[in-house]
Write a protein that holds these residues in place. Structure first.
Motif, PDB file in Angstrom:
ATOM      1  N   ALA A  32       1.003  -1.215   0.078  1.00 54.48           N
ATOM      2  CA  ALA A  32      -0.509  -0.163   0.418  1.00 54.48           C
ATOM      3  C   ALA A  32       0.612   1.272   0.233  1.00 54.48           C
ATOM      4  N   LEU A  33       2.086   1.530   0.504  1.00 57.90           N
ATOM      5  CA  LEU A  33       2.813   2.442   1.207  1.00 57.90           C
ATOM      6  C   LEU A  33       3.628   2.688  -0.380  1.00 57.90           C
ATOM      7  N   VAL A  34       3.955   1.545  -0.789  1.00 58.44           N
ATOM      8  CA  VAL A  34       5.662   1.682  -1.818  1.00 58.44           C
ATOM      9  C   VAL A  34       4.866   1.531  -2.517  1.00 58.44           C
ATOM     10  N   PRO A  35       5.354   2.311  -3.861  1.00 52.06           N
ATOM     11  CA  PRO A  35       4.833   2.518  -5.118  1.00 52.06           C
ATOM     12  C   PRO A  35       6.235   1.579  -6.016  1.00 52.06           C
ATOM     13  N   ASP A  36       5.254   1.064  -6.700  1.00 53.01           N
ATOM     14  CA  ASP A  36       6.647   0.244  -8.162  1.00 53.01           C
ATOM     15  C   ASP A  36       7.304   1.242  -8.403  1.00 53.01           C
ATOM     16  N   ASN A  37       8.463   0.009  -8.173  1.00 53.93           N
ATOM     17  CA  ASN A  37      10.106   1.068  -8.341  1.00 53.93           C
ATOM     18  C   ASN A  37      10.339   2.534  -8.092  1.00 53.93           C
ATOM     19  N   ALA A  38      10.289   1.953  -6.797  1.00 57.47           N
ATOM     20  CA  ALA A  38      10.244   3.557  -5.567  1.00 57.47           C
ATOM     21  C   ALA A  38      11.628   3.531  -5.573  1.00 57.47           C
ATOM     22  N   PRO A  39      12.943   4.279  -5.000  1.00 54.90           N
ATOM     23  CA  PRO A  39      13.738   4.304  -5.162  1.00 54.90           C
ATOM     24  C   PRO A  39      13.918   3.655  -3.422  1.00 54.90           C
ATOM     25  N   ALA A  40      15.030   3.210  -3.071  1.00 53.25           N
ATOM     26  CA  ALA A  40      15.621   3.024  -1.688  1.00 53.25           C
ATOM     27  C   ALA A  40      15.755   4.281  -1.086  1.00 53.25           C
ATOM     28  N   SER A  41      14.922   3.910   0.426  1.00 58.24           N
ATOM     29  CA  SER A  41      14.475   5.149   0.849  1.00 58.24           C
ATOM     30  C   SER A  41      14.444   3.970   2.115  1.00 58.24           C
ATOM     31  N   ALA A  42      14.866   5.398   3.393  1.00 51.36           N
ATOM     32  CA  ALA A  42      14.695   4.826   4.906  1.00 51.36           C
ATOM     33  C   ALA A  42      12.785   4.257   4.584  1.00 51.36           C
ATOM     34  N   LEU A  43      11.918   5.123   4.288  1.00 51.20           N
ATOM     35  CA  LEU A  43      10.303   4.343   4.554  1.00 51.20           C
ATOM     36  C   LEU A  43      11.086   3.084   3.845  1.00 51.20           C
ATOM     37  N   THR A  44      11.052   2.602   2.269  1.00 49.41           N
ATOM     38  CA  THR A  44      11.241   1.561   1.942  1.00 49.41           C
ATOM     39  C   THR A  44      11.972  -0.033   2.441  1.00 49.41           C
ATOM     40  N   ILE A  45      13.449   0.117   2.985  1.00 45.60           N
ATOM     41  CA  ILE A  45      13.830   0.166   3.679  1.00 45.60           C
ATOM     42  C   ILE A  45      13.286  -0.243   4.902  1.00 45.60           C
ATOM     43  N   GLY A  46      12.896   0.522   5.767  1.00 48.31           N
ATOM     44  CA  GLY A  46      12.858  -0.335   7.052  1.00 48.31           C
ATOM     45  C   GLY A  46      11.064  -1.080   6.935  1.00 48.31           C
ATOM     46  N   LEU A  47       9.959  -1.006   5.805  1.00 47.76           N
ATOM     47  CA  LEU A  47       9.289  -1.737   5.202  1.00 47.76           C
ATOM     48  C   LEU A  47       9.473  -2.959   5.002  1.00 47.76           C
ATOM     49  N   ALA A  48      10.450  -3.183   4.092  1.00 50.91           N
ATOM     50  CA  ALA A  48      11.014  -3.735   3.787  1.00 50.91           C
ATOM     51  C   ALA A  48      11.235  -4.817   4.897  1.00 50.91           C
ATOM     52  N   LEU A  49      11.865  -4.555   6.206  1.00 45.54           N
ATOM     53  CA  LEU A  49      12.285  -5.333   7.642  1.00 45.54           C
ATOM     54  C   LEU A  49      11.438  -6.007   7.604  1.00 45.54           C
ATOM     55  N   LEU A  50      10.018  -5.510   7.328  1.00 48.64           N
ATOM     56  CA  LEU A  50       8.906  -5.806   8.605  1.00 48.64           C
ATOM     57  C   LEU A  50       8.733  -7.321   7.739  1.00 48.64           C
ATOM     58  N   PRO A  51       8.376  -7.161   7.184  1.00 50.87           N
ATOM     59  CA  PRO A  51       8.392  -9.086   6.738  1.00 50.87           C
ATOM     60  C   PRO A  51       9.133  -9.613   6.645  1.00 50.87           C
ATOM     61  N   GLY A  52      10.522  -9.553   6.771  1.00 51.37           N
ATOM     62  CA  GLY A  52      12.004 -10.335   6.689  1.00 51.37           C
ATOM     63  C   GLY A  52      11.799 -10.407   8.686  1.00 51.37           C
ATOM     64  N   MET A  53      11.639  -9.880   9.096  1.00 51.34           N
ATOM     65  CA  MET A  53      11.339  -9.741  10.375  1.00 51.34           C
ATOM     66  C   MET A  53      10.431 -11.414  11.315  1.00 51.34           C
ATOM     67  N   ALA A  54       8.969 -11.317  10.096  1.00 48.84           N
ATOM     68  CA  ALA A  54       8.350 -12.620  10.361  1.00 48.84           C
ATOM     69  C   ALA A  54       8.689 -13.669  10.041  1.00 48.84           C
ATOM     70  N   ALA A  55       9.491 -13.463   9.100  1.00 45.99           N
ATOM     71  CA  ALA A  55      10.059 -14.696   8.352  1.00 45.99           C
ATOM     72  C   ALA A  55      11.582 -15.120   9.125  1.00 45.99           C
ATOM     73  N   LEU A  56      12.235 -14.638  10.014  1.00 44.02           N
ATOM     74  CA  LEU A  56      12.954 -14.834  10.962  1.00 44.02           C
ATOM     75  C   LEU A  56      11.856 -15.372  12.184  1.00 44.02           C
ATOM     76  N   GLY A  57      11.039 -14.882  12.319  1.00 40.45           N
ATOM     77  CA  GLY A  57      10.092 -15.280  13.145  1.00 40.45           C
ATOM     78  C   GLY A  57       9.886 -16.868  13.249  1.00 40.45           C
ATOM     79  N   TRP A  58       9.104 -16.780  11.721  1.00 46.19           N
ATOM     80  CA  TRP A  58       8.679 -17.969  11.996  1.00 46.19           C
ATOM     81  C   TRP A  58      10.153 -19.122  11.610  1.00 46.19           C
ATOM     82  N   LEU A  59      11.115 -18.955  11.188  1.00 38.33           N
ATOM     83  CA  LEU A  59      12.038 -19.455  11.744  1.00 38.33           C
ATOM     84  C   LEU A  59      12.593 -20.074  12.923  1.00 38.33           C
ATOM     85  N   TRP A  60      12.742 -18.798  14.089  1.00 35.51           N
ATOM     86  CA  TRP A  60      12.555 -19.105  15.047  1.00 35.51           C
ATOM     87  C   TRP A  60      11.849 -20.029  15.428  1.00 35.51           C
TER      88      TRP A  60
END
Length: 139
Positions: A32-60
């Motif tokens: 919802a918040l990141v448009p297609d082809n958005a440049p890397a920014s603090a927002l896009t990186i932060g939002l990308a980290l969220l599902p990554g943290m959940a994936a780490l939670g699954w592995l844990w």
């Protein structure tokens, strides 16, 4: 005791369900918040980290299941599932990676799909347990 009633399996379920909701919510939020082809920014990186943290939670949670399963047979079935999933994922991504290197017309495989591919491999591993060895395992 039946596998599905094992206390470690119940605890695994209590862990994995909220993590799954967090993952789906994080993907929906990023979509919802990141448009297609958005440049890397603090927002896009932060939002990308969220599902990554959940994936780490699954592995844990999966690791905790292996630690908490006191039945060696049930643990072996889970480990076999993980090995089947890992083997399938490594084989597909290796072959596709070579195709990408030498055949530029082949579509690129987004790294995002590797973890879901591994999760599908877990389901296939469960089928291997059931049909090749006669037991589907605890999960």
């Amino acid at each position: 005791m039946q596998a599905k009633h094992h206390p470690a399996i119940r605890r695994y379920g209590r862990r994995i369900i909220p993590i799954t909701f967090a993952y789906v919510g994080a993907i929906a939020l990023a979509t919802a918040l990141v448009p297609d082809n958005a440049p890397a920014s603090a927002l896009t990186i932060g939002l990308a980290l969220l599902p990554g943290m959940a994936a780490l939670g699954w592995l844990w949670a999966m690791g905790r299941l292996l630690i908490e399963l006191d039945d060696e047979y049930l643990r072996m079935l889970e480990v076999r599932k993980f090995l089947v999933a890992t083997g399938i994922t490594l084989a597909i991504t290796s072959v596709w990676g070579v195709l990408e290197l030498y055949s530029p017309q082949v579509p690129k495989l987004a790294v995002f799909f590797v973890f879901p591919m591994w999760c599908i491999g877990l389901a296939l591993g469960q089928l291997v347990n059931r049909f090749a060895f006669g037991d589907r395992g605890p999960c």
